[in-house]
Design a protein around this motif. Sequence first.
Motif, mmCIF file in Angstrom:
data_model
loop_
_atom_site.group_PDB
_atom_site.id
_atom_site.type_symbol
_atom_site.label_atom_id
_atom_site.label_comp_id
_atom_site.label_asym_id
_atom_site.label_seq_id
_atom_site.Cartn_x
_atom_site.Cartn_y
_atom_site.Cartn_z
ATOM 1 N N CYS A 24 0.820 -1.220 0.000
ATOM 2 C CA CYS A 24 0.000 0.000 0.000
ATOM 3 C C CYS A 24 0.853 1.270 0.000
ATOM 4 N N PHE A 25 2.161 1.112 -0.079
ATOM 5 C CA PHE A 25 3.122 2.215 -0.032
ATOM 6 C C PHE A 25 3.329 2.746 1.384
ATOM 7 N N GLY A 159 6.509 -5.614 10.580
ATOM 8 C CA GLY A 159 5.645 -4.502 10.983
ATOM 9 C C GLY A 159 4.715 -4.148 9.849
ATOM 10 N N PRO A 161 3.095 -0.637 9.104
ATOM 11 C CA PRO A 161 4.467 -0.777 8.629
ATOM 12 C C PRO A 161 5.441 -0.836 9.819
#
Length: 190
Positions: A24-25, A159, A161
């Motif tokens: 998802c960036f 993680g 993130p």
Amino acid sequence: MKVPSAESHASAKPRLATCSLTGCFGCHMSLLDIDERILELIDLVDLDVSPFDDKKSFDRPVDVGFVEGGCSNEYNVKELIEFRKHCRILVSVGACAINGGVPAMRNTVGLRECLEAVYLHGVSLEGGGMIPNDEDLPLLLDRVYPSHEVVKIDYFLPGCPPSGDAIWAALKALLTGTEPALSYQLLKYE
Ligand code: SF4
């Protein structure tokens, strides 16, 4: 001991590359969460192939590569293999790269069943739909693969993130030739 730069020039800074596959960036955004340490990062490394600078292809080897996202289509596989070829140290960053993450939820149903549920029977479809089949679309894989099932990965940074602090600690260790040893506080999930 300092990590020798992948470039033969003795005074060259280490080079960093990053790529975003099926994710998802958010892991890239987390890298930017290092805030003012980004100035230190700029001093420490030269950025090579990365969505941050939009450089698309390697013209030399790099020292450290960060991979975000797993492989869900043929493009992802090609990009990851290309990364492995050019990165001396390759790090799998975040849940999607390490185990497929949220995109790998489709692994629990067959690919066809998944496509039909979305494109033929989706609640927002009126009068039926069709499964996209344009030849320019990348071929979907039968399932979403974590990066280490496609290429050799040297380090894993978990993680969703990983925090900016965790990414910074790992990156700094790798760039200064130290084995990354992240504390529980940096790796715990909440
Ligand atoms: Fe996004 Fe989480 Fe996947 Fe990173 S691990 S790309 S933050 S969903």
